[in-house]
Design a protein around this motif. Structure first.
Motif, PDB file in Angstrom:
ATOM      1  N   LEU A  42      43.496  41.788  44.772  1.00  0.00           N
ATOM      2  CA  LEU A  42      44.129  42.485  43.650  1.00  0.00           C
ATOM      3  C   LEU A  42      43.333  43.728  43.263  1.00  0.00           C
ATOM      4  CD1 LEU A  42      46.399  42.366  41.462  1.00  0.00           C
ATOM      5  CD2 LEU A  42      44.734  41.167  40.039  1.00  0.00           C
ATOM      6  N   GLY A  43      42.031  43.552  43.128  1.00  0.00           N
ATOM      7  CA  GLY A  43      41.183  44.677  42.731  1.00  0.00           C
ATOM      8  C   GLY A  43      41.190  45.793  43.757  1.00  0.00           C
ATOM      9  N   ARG A  44      41.035  45.427  45.020  1.00  0.00           N
ATOM     10  CA  ARG A  44      40.970  46.440  46.077  1.00  0.00           C
ATOM     11  C   ARG A  44      42.340  47.031  46.382  1.00  0.00           C
ATOM     12  NH1 ARG A  44      37.214  43.179  50.333  1.00  0.00           N
ATOM     13  NH2 ARG A  44      35.292  43.266  49.150  1.00  0.00           N
ATOM     14  N   GLY A  45      43.333  46.162  46.526  1.00  0.00           N
ATOM     15  CA  GLY A  45      44.643  46.617  46.971  1.00  0.00           C
ATOM     16  C   GLY A  45      45.467  47.293  45.901  1.00  0.00           C
ATOM     17  N   LEU A  46      45.499  46.724  44.707  1.00  0.00           N
ATOM     18  CA  LEU A  46      46.361  47.257  43.653  1.00  0.00           C
ATOM     19  C   LEU A  46      45.658  48.294  42.784  1.00  0.00           C
ATOM     20  CD1 LEU A  46      49.194  46.968  42.454  1.00  0.00           C
ATOM     21  CD2 LEU A  46      48.299  45.209  40.947  1.00  0.00           C
ATOM     22  N   PHE A  47      44.414  48.005  42.436  1.00  0.00           N
ATOM     23  CA  PHE A  47      43.704  48.895  41.519  1.00  0.00           C
ATOM     24  C   PHE A  47      42.738  49.847  42.217  1.00  0.00           C
ATOM     25  CE2 PHE A  47      44.465  45.048  38.799  1.00  0.00           C
ATOM     26  CZ  PHE A  47      45.505  45.611  38.065  1.00  0.00           C
ATOM     27  N   GLY A  48      42.486  49.648  43.502  1.00  0.00           N
ATOM     28  CA  GLY A  48      41.574  50.522  44.239  1.00  0.00           C
ATOM     29  C   GLY A  48      40.123  50.402  43.800  1.00  0.00           C
ATOM     30  N   ILE A  49      39.757  49.231  43.280  1.00  0.00           N
ATOM     31  CA  ILE A  49      38.377  49.005  42.822  1.00  0.00           C
ATOM     32  C   ILE A  49      37.573  48.449  43.987  1.00  0.00           C
ATOM     33  CG2 ILE A  49      36.930  47.672  41.239  1.00  0.00           C
ATOM     34  CD1 ILE A  49      39.234  47.766  39.248  1.00  0.00           C
ATOM     35  N   GLU A  50      36.409  48.988  44.208  1.00  0.00           N
ATOM     36  CA  GLU A  50      35.549  48.590  45.328  1.00  0.00           C
ATOM     37  C   GLU A  50      34.800  47.296  45.012  1.00  0.00           C
ATOM     38  OE1 GLU A  50      32.924  51.833  46.053  1.00  0.00           O
ATOM     39  OE2 GLU A  50      34.519  53.302  46.010  1.00  0.00           O
ATOM     40  N   VAL A  51      35.533  46.195  44.937  1.00  0.00           N
ATOM     41  CA  VAL A  51      34.899  44.913  44.629  1.00  0.00           C
ATOM     42  C   VAL A  51      34.142  44.443  45.864  1.00  0.00           C
ATOM     43  CG1 VAL A  51      35.269  42.557  43.834  1.00  0.00           C
ATOM     44  CG2 VAL A  51      36.801  44.375  43.087  1.00  0.00           C
ATOM     45  N   LEU A  52      32.840  44.347  45.772  1.00  0.00           N
ATOM     46  CA  LEU A  52      31.953  43.807  46.795  1.00  0.00           C
ATOM     47  C   LEU A  52      31.892  44.607  48.092  1.00  0.00           C
ATOM     48  CD1 LEU A  52      32.820  40.020  46.493  1.00  0.00           C
ATOM     49  CD2 LEU A  52      30.990  41.252  45.358  1.00  0.00           C
ATOM     50  N   ALA A 117      26.347  49.539  40.933  1.00  0.00           N
ATOM     51  CA  ALA A 117      27.756  49.811  41.216  1.00  0.00           C
ATOM     52  C   ALA A 117      28.371  50.580  40.054  1.00  0.00           C
ATOM     53  CB  ALA A 117      28.504  48.500  41.427  1.00  0.00           C
ATOM     54  N   PRO A 118      29.463  51.293  40.303  1.00  0.00           N
ATOM     55  CA  PRO A 118      30.141  51.993  39.206  1.00  0.00           C
ATOM     56  C   PRO A 118      30.586  51.018  38.112  1.00  0.00           C
ATOM     57  CG  PRO A 118      30.997  52.714  41.339  1.00  0.00           C
ATOM     58  CD  PRO A 118      30.084  51.546  41.600  1.00  0.00           C
ATOM     59  N   LEU A 119      30.713  51.519  36.904  1.00  0.00           N
ATOM     60  CA  LEU A 119      31.024  50.673  35.757  1.00  0.00           C
ATOM     61  C   LEU A 119      32.330  49.901  35.961  1.00  0.00           C
ATOM     62  CD1 LEU A 119      30.325  49.677  32.932  1.00  0.00           C
ATOM     63  CD2 LEU A 119      31.539  51.672  32.013  1.00  0.00           C
ATOM     64  N   GLY A 120      33.354  50.534  36.508  1.00  0.00           N
ATOM     65  CA  GLY A 120      34.630  49.851  36.732  1.00  0.00           C
ATOM     66  C   GLY A 120      34.482  48.658  37.651  1.00  0.00           C
ATOM     67  N   VAL A 121      33.675  48.809  38.698  1.00  0.00           N
ATOM     68  CA  VAL A 121      33.425  47.707  39.629  1.00  0.00           C
ATOM     69  C   VAL A 121      32.688  46.581  38.922  1.00  0.00           C
ATOM     70  CG1 VAL A 121      32.207  47.040  41.737  1.00  0.00           C
ATOM     71  CG2 VAL A 121      33.442  49.216  41.645  1.00  0.00           C
ATOM     72  N   ARG A 122      31.703  46.930  38.125  1.00  0.00           N
ATOM     73  CA  ARG A 122      30.943  45.905  37.402  1.00  0.00           C
ATOM     74  C   ARG A 122      31.831  45.159  36.408  1.00  0.00           C
ATOM     75  NH1 ARG A 122      25.871  49.118  35.289  1.00  0.00           N
ATOM     76  NH2 ARG A 122      27.295  50.854  35.468  1.00  0.00           N
ATOM     77  N   MET A 123      32.686  45.899  35.699  1.00  0.00           N
ATOM     78  CA  MET A 123      33.577  45.272  34.716  1.00  0.00           C
ATOM     79  C   MET A 123      34.576  44.336  35.413  1.00  0.00           C
ATOM     80  SD  MET A 123      32.837  46.383  31.618  1.00  0.00           S
ATOM     81  CE  MET A 123      34.307  46.254  30.651  1.00  0.00           C
ATOM     82  N   TYR A 124      35.163  44.806  36.491  1.00  0.00           N
ATOM     83  CA  TYR A 124      36.156  43.998  37.206  1.00  0.00           C
ATOM     84  C   TYR A 124      35.506  42.743  37.776  1.00  0.00           C
ATOM     85  CZ  TYR A 124      40.075  42.656  40.100  1.00  0.00           C
ATOM     86  OH  TYR A 124      41.114  41.957  40.657  1.00  0.00           O
ATOM     87  N   THR A 125      34.353  42.877  38.405  1.00  0.00           N
ATOM     88  CA  THR A 125      33.654  41.720  38.987  1.00  0.00           C
ATOM     89  C   THR A 125      33.255  40.735  37.896  1.00  0.00           C
ATOM     90  OG1 THR A 125      32.843  43.142  40.760  1.00  0.00           O
ATOM     91  CG2 THR A 125      31.765  41.009  40.506  1.00  0.00           C
ATOM     92  N   SER A 126      32.826  41.251  36.760  1.00  0.00           N
ATOM     93  CA  SER A 126      32.482  40.387  35.639  1.00  0.00           C
ATOM     94  C   SER A 126      33.700  39.601  35.163  1.00  0.00           C
ATOM     95  CB  SER A 126      31.915  41.233  34.489  1.00  0.00           C
ATOM     96  OG  SER A 126      31.596  40.426  33.389  1.00  0.00           O
ATOM     97  N   GLY A 127      34.832  40.273  35.071  1.00  0.00           N
ATOM     98  CA  GLY A 127      36.071  39.596  34.668  1.00  0.00           C
ATOM     99  C   GLY A 127      36.507  38.552  35.685  1.00  0.00           C
ATOM    100  N   LEU A 128      36.366  38.873  36.966  1.00  0.00           N
ATOM    101  CA  LEU A 128      36.708  37.914  38.014  1.00  0.00           C
ATOM    102  C   LEU A 128      35.799  36.693  37.936  1.00  0.00           C
ATOM    103  CD1 LEU A 128      38.378  37.125  40.460  1.00  0.00           C
ATOM    104  CD2 LEU A 128      36.884  38.570  41.863  1.00  0.00           C
ATOM    105  N   ASN A 129      34.515  36.907  37.702  1.00  0.00           N
ATOM    106  CA  ASN A 129      33.578  35.786  37.538  1.00  0.00           C
ATOM    107  C   ASN A 129      33.943  34.940  36.324  1.00  0.00           C
ATOM    108  OD1 ASN A 129      32.240  36.644  39.800  1.00  0.00           O
ATOM    109  ND2 ASN A 129      30.534  37.577  38.705  1.00  0.00           N
ATOM    110  N   PHE A 130      34.426  35.566  35.274  1.00  0.00           N
ATOM    111  CA  PHE A 130      34.875  34.851  34.079  1.00  0.00           C
ATOM    112  C   PHE A 130      36.047  33.931  34.414  1.00  0.00           C
ATOM    113  CE2 PHE A 130      37.815  34.751  30.420  1.00  0.00           C
ATOM    114  CZ  PHE A 130      37.041  34.028  29.528  1.00  0.00           C
ATOM    115  N   VAL A 131      37.047  34.465  35.123  1.00  0.00           N
ATOM    116  CA  VAL A 131      38.219  33.671  35.482  1.00  0.00           C
ATOM    117  C   VAL A 131      37.816  32.496  36.372  1.00  0.00           C
ATOM    118  CG1 VAL A 131      40.432  33.703  36.713  1.00  0.00           C
ATOM    119  CG2 VAL A 131      39.825  35.594  35.188  1.00  0.00           C
ATOM    120  N   ILE A 132      36.953  32.746  37.337  1.00  0.00           N
ATOM    121  CA  ILE A 132      36.485  31.665  38.219  1.00  0.00           C
ATOM    122  C   ILE A 132      35.733  30.605  37.409  1.00  0.00           C
ATOM    123  CG2 ILE A 132      34.907  31.106  40.121  1.00  0.00           C
ATOM    124  CD1 ILE A 132      35.669  33.883  41.324  1.00  0.00           C
TER     125      ILE A 132
END
Length: 165
Positions: A42-52, A117-132
């Motif tokens: 979702l992050g990479r494909g839809l939002f273009g966020i460089e997750v990991l 990492a850029p702030l957007g990547v850090r925020m998204y990864t943090s949110g993903l870790n929250f959901v997990i």
């Protein structure tokens, strides 16, 4: 496997259905891994966020996607092991489990912020870790509650009736 009682405690300890607990833990591991994969896609494909992975790696990224999913699955199995030990040894095991999972989730949410990492990547990864973390905590706790086999108290022996005189 019985729970812990103090020597003078007259109440019998409940037992744990380990098969049910670990089956639920394995199912939770699968869910956690799939959340990780879906979140990365979702992050990479839809939002273009460089997750990991850097953008050049594409939507599937590099091997870190698999390792991230494996890490989520392992966290679910570790949580299952933790609740099993807590159920057998501690008073109020669900309360301790809740605290451990909450603090581990917070650590997982803060971990991306120690990277460059850029702030957007850090925020998204943090949110993903929250959901997990929420998924693991709620699913393992729910499984643990159903794996506790309550003790049925034996009725007190009835005295023999006295003969009528």
């Amino acid at each position: 496997m019985s729970g812990m009682n103090t020597p003078g405690d007259p109440r019998p300890s409940p037992t744990v259905n380990a098969g049910k607990l670990w089956a639920g833990g394995a199912a939770t591991a699968a869910v956690a891994a799939l959340i990780a994969i879906a979140g990365i896609l979702l992050g990479r494909g839809l939002f273009g966020i460089e997750v990991l992975a850097p953008k050049g790696e594409g939507v599937w990224g590099d091997a870190s996607t698999g390792w991230y999913a494996l890490g989520a699955a392992m966290a679910a199995l570790a949580a299952t092991g933790l609740i099993h030990v807590l159920l057998l040894t501690t008073p109020r095991p669900m309360r301790f489990f809740g605290w451990v999972v909450a603090l581990a989730t917070i650590c997982g949410m803060l971990a991306p912020f120690v990277t460059d990492a850029p702030l957007g990547v850090r925020m998204y990864t943090s949110g993903l870790n929250f959901v997990i973390g929420i998924a693991i905590g709620s699913l393992v706790a729910g499984t643990a509650k159903t794996a506790i086999v309550p003790v049925v108290p034996r009725p007190a022996p009835r005295p023999y009736p006295r003969p009528y005189r």
